[in-house]
Design a protein around this motif. Structure first.
Motif, mmCIF file in Angstrom:
data_model
loop_
_atom_site.group_PDB
_atom_site.id
_atom_site.type_symbol
_atom_site.label_atom_id
_atom_site.label_comp_id
_atom_site.label_asym_id
_atom_site.label_seq_id
_atom_site.Cartn_x
_atom_site.Cartn_y
_atom_site.Cartn_z
ATOM 1 N N GLU A 188 5.992 -8.790 6.426
ATOM 2 C CA GLU A 188 6.882 -8.943 5.599
ATOM 3 C C GLU A 188 7.390 -8.112 4.481
ATOM 4 N N ASP A 189 6.339 -7.524 3.931
ATOM 5 C CA ASP A 189 6.503 -6.920 2.473
ATOM 6 C C ASP A 189 6.612 -5.477 2.645
ATOM 7 N N VAL A 190 6.094 -4.925 3.853
ATOM 8 C CA VAL A 190 5.983 -3.448 4.022
ATOM 9 C C VAL A 190 6.840 -2.848 4.924
ATOM 10 N N PHE A 191 6.493 -3.480 6.205
ATOM 11 C CA PHE A 191 7.410 -3.018 7.202
ATOM 12 C C PHE A 191 8.693 -3.467 7.238
ATOM 13 N N MET A 192 8.880 -4.541 7.031
ATOM 14 C CA MET A 192 10.246 -5.235 7.081
ATOM 15 C C MET A 192 11.095 -4.746 5.599
ATOM 16 N N ASN A 193 10.433 -4.227 4.878
ATOM 17 C CA ASN A 193 11.150 -4.001 3.676
ATOM 18 C C ASN A 193 11.809 -2.599 3.617
ATOM 19 N N PRO A 194 13.234 -2.746 3.400
ATOM 20 C CA PRO A 194 13.788 -1.519 4.003
ATOM 21 C C PRO A 194 13.328 -0.215 2.669
ATOM 22 N N ALA A 195 13.126 -0.330 1.535
ATOM 23 C CA ALA A 195 12.759 0.698 0.634
ATOM 24 C C ALA A 195 11.515 1.126 1.123
ATOM 25 N N LEU A 196 10.450 0.345 1.483
ATOM 26 C CA LEU A 196 9.259 0.896 1.970
ATOM 27 C C LEU A 196 9.133 1.563 3.281
ATOM 28 N N THR A 197 9.842 0.918 4.038
ATOM 29 C CA THR A 197 9.864 1.497 5.546
ATOM 30 C C THR A 197 11.248 1.486 6.086
ATOM 31 N N PRO A 198 11.879 2.563 5.748
ATOM 32 C CA PRO A 198 13.493 2.777 5.915
ATOM 33 C C PRO A 198 13.614 2.965 7.607
ATOM 34 N N GLN A 257 -1.833 5.477 15.745
ATOM 35 C CA GLN A 257 -0.830 5.019 15.047
ATOM 36 C C GLN A 257 -0.657 3.357 14.845
ATOM 37 N N GLY A 258 -1.610 2.792 15.651
ATOM 38 C CA GLY A 258 -1.620 1.358 15.485
ATOM 39 C C GLY A 258 -2.229 0.778 14.141
ATOM 40 N N HIS A 259 -2.659 1.907 13.452
ATOM 41 C CA HIS A 259 -3.424 1.292 12.366
ATOM 42 C C HIS A 259 -2.650 0.356 11.210
ATOM 43 N N LEU A 260 -1.286 0.530 11.345
ATOM 44 C CA LEU A 260 -0.569 0.098 10.404
ATOM 45 C C LEU A 260 -0.923 -1.429 9.731
ATOM 46 N N PRO A 261 -1.065 -2.426 10.868
ATOM 47 C CA PRO A 261 -1.078 -3.762 10.346
ATOM 48 C C PRO A 261 -2.498 -4.028 9.539
ATOM 49 N N VAL A 262 -3.383 -3.136 9.694
ATOM 50 C CA VAL A 262 -4.828 -3.630 9.035
ATOM 51 C C VAL A 262 -5.200 -2.557 8.122
ATOM 52 N N ILE A 263 -4.205 -1.788 7.427
ATOM 53 C CA ILE A 263 -4.465 -0.883 6.434
ATOM 54 C C ILE A 263 -3.877 -1.300 4.999
ATOM 55 N N TYR A 264 -3.280 -2.525 4.898
ATOM 56 C CA TYR A 264 -2.566 -2.908 3.613
ATOM 57 C C TYR A 264 -3.371 -4.162 2.930
ATOM 58 N N ILE A 299 -0.963 4.020 -1.387
ATOM 59 C CA ILE A 299 -1.372 3.651 -0.030
ATOM 60 C C ILE A 299 -0.102 4.662 0.831
ATOM 61 N N SER A 300 -0.719 5.369 1.932
ATOM 62 C CA SER A 300 0.310 6.087 2.506
ATOM 63 C C SER A 300 0.404 5.752 3.964
ATOM 64 N N LEU A 301 1.542 5.813 4.615
ATOM 65 C CA LEU A 301 1.895 5.732 5.969
ATOM 66 C C LEU A 301 1.026 7.021 6.635
#
Lengths: 645, 328
Positions: free
Chosen positions: A150-160, A202-209, A247-249
């Motif tokens: 909700e706050d990273v992936f769907m946030n247009p500023a953090l994930t354009p 590349q599947g790491h995204l959901p579990v590093i935040y 934290i970085s992508l």
């Protein structure tokens, strides 16, 4: 007779008793866990909870190669001083919801205790292990995954722009919290490859935040506190850059410079990958894996990376015994003889690495060239076949690759279930006469120097961009290809360049042709067919406009029917639900791709190697590695030193 | 003298301004920018390059602005706030990065200078005084040899020999156990144990050049009438040599002394890379390769400033050692 029956009964009943006993012991193990002696003191003093409280209720039980190990030691390895953060990722950071087994044959549970997929391949449910903890001891739950969504992936500023791993048909995934331990990923269209994609790096995204830590840098959660944080850090200007500095992508440098960031990795950073002379990490006391005897992993206490500016120094230090493990930058043919001679003094052995792309050197003609004359020639399959037959692959392999390789096209490796002999070796026989005959039909006219003329009467020249990358000696290869092409009247001009310039060129579709290596030699061919069809905007580039069209038909350029058919064939692979169906669809796709013969392969690669100390045990020999399969990181927690150090 | 220095400093301002513009243009000349490097990095990790992400980052870094505006922003930061910008790749202020490496660079340059002068001057004198002797030929041969061998090759061979035949840990300035330790006598000893190899490797090339310069200049001086006069008056050969010809022969050495300052930043980049020394050289090289614009630009600017200061120092020293030179 009677005696024999009795004996069988005896064997059977003792066997049964054994199974019951094992079951009993098994439950007993589940209750008593052991930990590294280095942590005992902190537990006694109360700084750390007991090991059973730190582990999840059902920890991941790692299967061992050489058996249960012993605790202790520091793994000494090395890293390039700059731009090599990927090396850290590949050593200690690849903990995912689901993972590929070390043989790369199937996807299995990892952070998720179990997972299910719906029959239409649109909905995936994951159940997290109960009691999982971040490296600072805080629990990781579905809320952390929802924070990412909700706050990273769907946030247009953090994930354009949304990662293709979590996108189907241009629509991003919908993630829903089912309960504290269960989360559901839902796609608008069938996405049968999702589990495979999620198991790659590349599947790491959901579990590093980690929400409890990162929310303080997020505008939504800490609007009032952020100005003070910005003031304290001169390197950032707004909350987005503040967040990105924590934290970085894709594990870019910022990830490796933040010692406070909680992780799920077996080791946690103590010296960052910044401007110092080394990087270091110590064991994560909350790591969630155990061995079969209930010992918490990892076995090894610390890891240190000596930061070196030059690979030659890496090789020298390896041979003098200063490292226990190394592979990147020095596991190519340039260093092999030196490293081979140094095995005794350096106390290490070689271990095979199946780093097997589809091909080591591929000629990529730009099928979408801006020059209409060239475009027409490159798009002609007969021209590509003629050029392929004109190349003496064995000579290139003997002279440039010291015999390491085999003549082949871009194709799946022989050891893989999708291998097809014809697809791999079509048009690889050296036959300049046949090539000439074919070209005489296409471009019969020649100029005074014997070079063929195009339809406008000018000499037909291919400008080849050649970058010296991956230690694969492309300039040398192209020198030879240039000669073979000249023998059949084709003028090839070599333009040496560097990778950055090449990137700029292919982004703008300015290149005639270039030479590169090609992914897709083993299982990654399912998810990454960029060499087999115009796919996504990455470093393999032979039809940029068509690839753009494939990503979004409103952009790029509509490809001809045969290419559209190829794309449709791959869409069927992606939509397949069962493994068998997927495999069948993939075979169809590969055969269709081979029929279209879009690019010209030269040499099939040989396995690479890594160096590990002779004292290290539980090292997987022949571990597969590719760009998106971030091995050997997931297997490192079971390595141990069998000699005290 | 003071007026001369003041004048020189005033003239330095437009020079620096011009240099900063040129530095910025040079860095922008190669195609692509830092994000191109990042994209290549992503691709090698199996990631696709998402155009939207790259465009957003380009905007964030200000790389979508025209070059003159980027230059203006950089210059304004330096002049108004002493802020040299942020390193894209390391995510840290440029000044912090440079300062953390400057002390080792300075130390290495000074040690090398001491080593070169201490060895080159006596050898040069010997070689000139005993012209066409075995010593002269040997020295000349060695000097040409070391001039001809590229220093990175020398560094590699020296490290190979030290590592394979003497079992020394090579590369860097410290053993692993001292890298992160605080300063102590042990660490100092460890430094001394490591630093001599890079000093010799870096020094040998310029040492060879200095020996030749010293020899040639001294030979010129030795044949001058004042030497004959002094000798006729019964002055001892050694005193004579040191008091007049040697002092004059030192001139070219002093006039290049100022270059030691820029060498602190840029000097021996390749040797530093090959030997993994924690100096500013590798930092500059990497910044240029990764197109880390502000870091590279600031280092180049710093080199220019130090060149100007260094030349000034050389001029002043020359005026002091040689009364024939007047500063007007």
């Amino acid at each position: 007779m009677n005696y024999q029956r009795k004996l069988r009964g005896l064997v059977l009943s003792t066997g049964l008793a054994g199974i019951i006993m094992q079951g009993l012991i098994g439950t007993a193990f589940a209750q008593t866990f052991n930990q590294s002696p280095t942590l005992q003191e902190q537990v006694t003093s109360g700084a750390l909870p007991d090991v059973a409280a730190r582990l999840p209720e059902k920890p991941f039980v790692e299967t061992m190669i050489d058996g249960v190990g012993t605790y202790g030691g520091t793994l000494r390895t090395t890293i390039l001083a700059n731009g090599d953060q990927y090396n850290l990722t590949r050593t200690i950071a690849n903990e995912l919801l689901v993972r590929w087994d070390p043989k790369w044959s199937k996807v299995e549970p990892s952070l998720a205790e179990s997972f299910t997929a719906s029959d239409d391949a649109t909905t995936y449910t994951f159940t997290l292990r109960k009691g999982l903890r971040w490296s600072d001891g805080q629990p990781i739950t579905v809320d952390d995954i929802m924070f990412w969504y909700e706050d990273v992936f769907m946030n247009p500023a953090l994930t354009p722009a949304k990662s293709p791993t979590f996108t189907v048909a241009g629509k991003p995934v919908k993630v829903r919290k089912v309960d504290e331990q269960t989360v559901e990923f839902k796609f608008d269209a069938p996405y049968g490859l999702f589990l495979q994609q999620l198991a790659y790096g590349q599947g790491h995204l959901p579990v590093i935040y980690p929400k409890h830590y990162l929310s303080q840098f997020h505008e939504k959660y800490n609007k009032d506190g952020i100005p003070a944080l910005l003031k304290a850090n001169p390197a950032v200007s707004d909350w987005v850059s503040l967040f990105n500095s924590k934290i970085s992508l894709t594990f870019q440098p910022a990830y490796w410079q933040n010692l406070d960031l909680p992780t799920l990795n077996p080791w946690i950073l103590t010296v960052p990958y910044a401007d110092g002379e080394r990087v270091a990490a110590k064991r994560n006391p909350f790591y969630w894996k155990v061995d079969s005897a209930g010992n918490q992993l990892p076995y090894i206490d610390n890891i240190t990376w000596a930061k070196l500016d030059d690979p030659q120094l890496m090789a020298l230090k390896m041979t003098s015994g200063e490292f226990d493990f190394a592979f990147r930058h020095i596991n190519n043919s340039t260093f092999k003889s030196v490293l081979f001679d140094g095995q005794e003094t350096g106390n290490y052995r070689f271990v095979d690495v199946k780093d097997l792309p589809a091909n080591d050197a591929v000629i990529l003609l730009n099928l979408n060239s801006n020059d209409p004359v060239k475009r027409k020639v490159f798009q002609n399959k007969d021209f590509r076949i003629a050029l392929s037959k004109a190349i003496n692959r064995q000579e290139i392999i003997d002279l440039v690759y010291v015999g390491q390789g085999a003549p082949a096209q871009v194709a799946v490796q022989p050891e893989h279930e999708l291998f097809n002999e014809k697809e791999a070796t079509q048009y690889t026989e050296y036959d300049p006469a046949a090539a000439n005959a074919e070209l005489d039909k296409l471009m019969p006219n020649k100029d005074g120097e014997g070079f063929r003329l195009d339809e406008t009467g000018k000499r037909f020249t291919i400008n080849f961009m050649v970058a010296d990358v991956f230690g694969l000696s492309y300039p040398d290869v192209m020198q030879m290809v240039q000669q073979y092409a000249r023998d059949v009247g084709i003028d090839i001009q070599i333009r040496t360049t560097d990778r950055a310039r090449l990137n700029t060129m292919w982004s703008a579709n300015e290149q005639d042709a270039y030479i590169w290596n090609c992914v897709g030699g083993l299982s990654e061919v399912y998810t990454d067919p960029r060499c087999y069809m115009p796919f996504q905007k990455a470093d393999i580039f032979f039809a940029v406009r068509w690839a753009e069209w494939y990503a979004n038909p409103a952009t790029g350029e509509e490809p001809p029917e045969n290419i559209k058919a190829l794309m449709a064939a791959y869409d069927k692979v992606n939509a397949a639900v069962t493994d068998d169906d997927r495999k069948a669809k993939m075979k169809e796709f590969l055969s269709l791709s081979a029929e279209n013969f879009l690019n010209i392969g030269i040499s099939r690669p040989m396995p690479k190697y890594m160096m590990v100390s002779k004292d290290l045990k539980n090292v997987v020999d022949g571990i597969p590695i590719t760009g998106n399969l971030w091995h050997p990181a997931p297997t490192l927690s079971q390595w141990y030193f069998d000699k005290a150090r | 003298m003071l007026r001369y220095i003041a004048k020189r400093l005033v003239f330095a301002i437009p020079t620096l301004f011009a240099v900063s513009i040129i530095a910025f243009i040079i860095i922008q000349l190669p195609p692509g920018d830092y994000l191109t490097t990042l994209m290549a990095d992503w691709a090698s990790q199996g990631g696709a390059v998402e155009a939207g992400t790259v465009a957003a980052m380009r905007e964030r870094y200000g790389l979508d602005q025209p070059i003159y505006f980027q230059y203006y922003k950089w210059m304004a930061g330096i002049l108004l706030h002493g802020d040299f910008g942020i390193s894209f790749e390391l995510g840290k202020p440029v000044t912090e990065l440079i300062w953390s490496r400057l002390d080792f660079s300075l130390m290495l340059s000074l040690l090398t200078l001491c080593f070169v002068w201490a060895v080159a001057i006596p050898i040069g004198i010997l070689s000139a005084v005993r012209q066409y002797s075995i010593t002269d030929y040997t020295v000349t041969f060695l000097a040409f040899f070391f001039l001809a061998v590229p220093d990175f090759l020398m560094a590699l061979s020296a490290m190979y020999v030290m590592s394979v035949y003497f079992g020394q840990s090579v590369g860097g300035l410290f053993s692993p156990q001292y890298v992160d330790a605080g300063w102590s006598f042990g660490k100092l000893l460890d430094l001394a144990n490591h630093v001599w190899l890079p000093v010799i490797v870096i020094g040998l090339g310029s040492l060879a050049a200095l020996v030749r310069i010293m020899r040639a200049n001294l030979l010129d001086e030795l044949s001058k009438p004042y030497v004959t006069t002094a000798r006729a008056k019964g002055m001892s050969e050694f005193e004579l040599l040191i008091r007049y010809p040697v002092r004059l022969a030192l001139n070219p050495l002093i006039s290049t002394l100022g270059w030691i300052l820029p060498a602190v930043i840029s000097g021996e980049i390749i040797v530093s890379v090959v030997m993994s020394l924690p100096t500013t050289g590798p930092l500059l090289l990497r910044a240029l390769l990764a197109q880390d614009m502000y870091l590279a630009g600031s280092l180049i600017l710093l080199i220019s400033v130090l060149t100007i200061i260094g030349t000034l120092i050389s001029d002043i020293l020359l005026a002091m050692t040689d009364p024939r030179i007047r500063l007007t």
